[in-house]
Design a protein around this motif. Structure first.
Motif, PDB file in Angstrom:
ATOM      1  N   VAL A 157       0.743  -1.328  -0.044  1.00 21.22           N
ATOM      2  CA  VAL A 157       0.060  -0.090  -0.049  1.00 21.22           C
ATOM      3  C   VAL A 157       0.864   1.099  -0.088  1.00 21.22           C
ATOM      4  CG1 VAL A 157      -1.689   1.506   1.494  1.00 21.22           C
ATOM      5  CG2 VAL A 157      -1.829  -1.167   1.121  1.00 21.22           C
ATOM      6  N   TYR A 158       2.114   1.237   0.782  1.00 17.76           N
ATOM      7  CA  TYR A 158       2.868   2.224   0.846  1.00 17.76           C
ATOM      8  C   TYR A 158       3.405   2.761  -0.479  1.00 17.76           C
ATOM      9  CZ  TYR A 158       7.852   3.546   0.854  1.00 17.76           C
ATOM     10  OH  TYR A 158       9.043   4.069   0.516  1.00 17.76           O
ATOM     11  N   LEU A 159       3.951   1.736  -1.268  1.00 18.59           N
ATOM     12  CA  LEU A 159       4.398   1.752  -2.681  1.00 18.59           C
ATOM     13  C   LEU A 159       3.447   2.319  -3.630  1.00 18.59           C
ATOM     14  CD1 LEU A 159       6.884  -0.989  -2.634  1.00 18.59           C
ATOM     15  CD2 LEU A 159       7.550   1.371  -2.741  1.00 18.59           C
ATOM     16  N   ALA A 160       2.178   1.963  -3.300  1.00 20.11           N
ATOM     17  CA  ALA A 160       1.060   1.904  -4.513  1.00 20.11           C
ATOM     18  C   ALA A 160       0.699   3.716  -4.083  1.00 20.11           C
ATOM     19  CB  ALA A 160      -0.078   1.039  -4.113  1.00 20.11           C
ATOM     20  N   GLU A 161       0.757   3.900  -2.986  1.00 19.86           N
ATOM     21  CA  GLU A 161       0.267   5.482  -2.457  1.00 19.86           C
ATOM     22  C   GLU A 161       1.535   6.063  -3.177  1.00 19.86           C
ATOM     23  OE1 GLU A 161      -1.870   6.941  -1.875  1.00 19.86           O
ATOM     24  OE2 GLU A 161      -1.515   8.961  -1.091  1.00 19.86           O
ATOM     25  N   ARG A 162       2.630   6.037  -3.006  1.00 18.84           N
ATOM     26  CA  ARG A 162       3.593   6.834  -3.390  1.00 18.84           C
ATOM     27  C   ARG A 162       3.784   6.770  -4.912  1.00 18.84           C
ATOM     28  NH1 ARG A 162       8.368   8.695  -0.626  1.00 18.84           N
ATOM     29  NH2 ARG A 162       9.866   9.703  -2.172  1.00 18.84           N
ATOM     30  N   ALA A 167       8.083 -12.586  -5.927  1.00 17.97           N
ATOM     31  CA  ALA A 167       6.691 -12.716  -5.837  1.00 17.97           C
ATOM     32  C   ALA A 167       6.048 -11.613  -4.930  1.00 17.97           C
ATOM     33  CB  ALA A 167       6.456 -14.105  -5.049  1.00 17.97           C
ATOM     34  N   HIS A 168       6.996 -10.812  -4.217  1.00 18.55           N
ATOM     35  CA  HIS A 168       6.420  -9.796  -3.535  1.00 18.55           C
ATOM     36  C   HIS A 168       5.630  -8.849  -4.185  1.00 18.55           C
ATOM     37  CE1 HIS A 168       6.169  -6.734  -0.448  1.00 18.55           C
ATOM     38  NE2 HIS A 168       6.658  -7.533   0.521  1.00 18.55           N
ATOM     39  N   PRO A 169       4.721  -8.135  -3.770  1.00 19.86           N
ATOM     40  CA  PRO A 169       3.828  -7.223  -4.598  1.00 19.86           C
ATOM     41  C   PRO A 169       4.451  -5.962  -5.348  1.00 19.86           C
ATOM     42  CG  PRO A 169       2.888  -7.514  -2.661  1.00 19.86           C
ATOM     43  CD  PRO A 169       3.931  -8.814  -2.711  1.00 19.86           C
ATOM     44  N   ALA A 170       5.771  -5.801  -4.276  1.00 18.65           N
ATOM     45  CA  ALA A 170       6.352  -4.505  -4.348  1.00 18.65           C
ATOM     46  C   ALA A 170       7.030  -4.787  -5.781  1.00 18.65           C
ATOM     47  CB  ALA A 170       7.529  -4.410  -3.434  1.00 18.65           C
TER      48      ALA A 170
END
Lengths: 188, 188
Positions: free
Chosen positions: A59-64, A117-120
């Motif tokens: 969520v942090y990365l998506a928001e940034r 596999a991490h969403p990041a």
DNA sequence: TCGTAGGTATACTGATCTGTGAACACCTCC
DNA sequence: GGAGGTGTTCACAGATCAGTATACCTACGA
């Protein structure tokens, strides 16, 4: 994933604190207790909202990412000519974060989370791809020859300026000058 | 710091295992137990040699830096003309690590270790500064105008190609072509 | 022959970190 | 007035991690 505006007030404070702490101190180095404390929220609430730390990182990365794209779009819209608009992402980079010279949040996240596999990983890759495609669109709109190749070159320049940011060499002005020359000169 | 060749056999195996594991999986994600296991050495020996994990991280980066510089110097020496030698670091980047596409080890280390007092910061900054100065020396030797500005631009290109490496966009060929044009064309 | 350096084997400490359980309080909307 | 969503308090489990303690083994040079 989730949109920030659909979150509860506590959820928004958590994301805000995560953005600052994760970027400044690194993802692995920041624990959920610290984020809960900085956002004035219980750890229980954090887990009720996001389920796990990995989800919160996503969520942090998506928001940034969302904020960054909006920042770039504003810079593009502020340009007078299509030729000038091609350089807008570099102008956006200059006005993005003055002091917080910790480089690219997405590249940093990939460095800390090697698991593909991490969403990041998807978020980071999408962000760079988005920027490359934006460069290509802008180059096409400005009627530049070979817009695809120009877009790749501009992306590399952009990432290079971002990567050398933590080294305090002030590479951005020189990089922007080169990008301007690339856009202006059809020969190169 | 310490030179690898002055280390004991067990010490060398530890550094070799640390190089592989730290780069592939990230510094924070790799524990000293794992390094000891991969190098066939007791954790006690690891601490007798290096004292702490932070020290081992510093030795790991210094050793990788040494290997990288030697690799670049070899590429420079293999060039026929001074003009070709300016592009040698890009050729070195191509032959450096084919599969291990995890980007720059030093940028990644900075991402994981935000504390500026950590020895990793000095090593990483020195490495980039060394490359920039090498570019400037090579540009001067090749009689290029404004070698300082050219060196900064080539450094940004180099770091950009390195940073976009984990994204699997194959930016290196396009970047090398642009670097070649920069060195050849005095106008830009 | 004896001391020293390099290394092994194993158990352990203390701290930290992610994640959970259970009970309780507030508020809004039906 | 009851239900459900939001958030709190606090304790705690389970795992991992950096680093230490102790005792022992082996090779080698003075």
């Amino acid at each position: 994933m989730q949109d920030t505006r659909s979150l509860t007030p506590a959820g928004r404070r958590i994301v805000a604190a995560a953005e600052e702490l994760f970027y400044d101190r690194g993802i692995t180095a920041v624990g959920v207790d610290l984020i809960a404390e900085h956002s004035g929220v219980t750890k229980r609430t954090l887990y009720n909202r996001f389920g796990s730390k990995d989800q919160l990182v996503a969520v942090y990365l998506a928001e940034r990412d969302r904020r960054w794209r909006s920042h770039v779009r504003a810079a593009v819209d502020a340009c007078d000519s299509p030729a000038e608009a091609v350089l807008a992402p570099f102008e956006a980079l200059r006005t993005w974060s003055g002091a917080g010279a910790r480089g690219c949040a997405f590249i940093n996240a990939l460095a800390e989370l090697p698991d593909p596999a991490h969403p990041a990983h998807r978020i980071a890759a999408d962000q760079k791809l988005w920027l490359r495609n934006l460069f290509e669109e802008l180059a096409t709109a400005a009627d530049r020859p070979r817009p695809a190749a120009l877009a790749t070159r501009l992306l590399v320049l952009h990432e290079g300026a971002l990567a050398t940011q933590p080294l305090a060499l002030d590479t951005l002005t020189e990089t922007t000058a080169l990008a301007r020359a690339l856009v202006a000169d059809d020969a190169v």
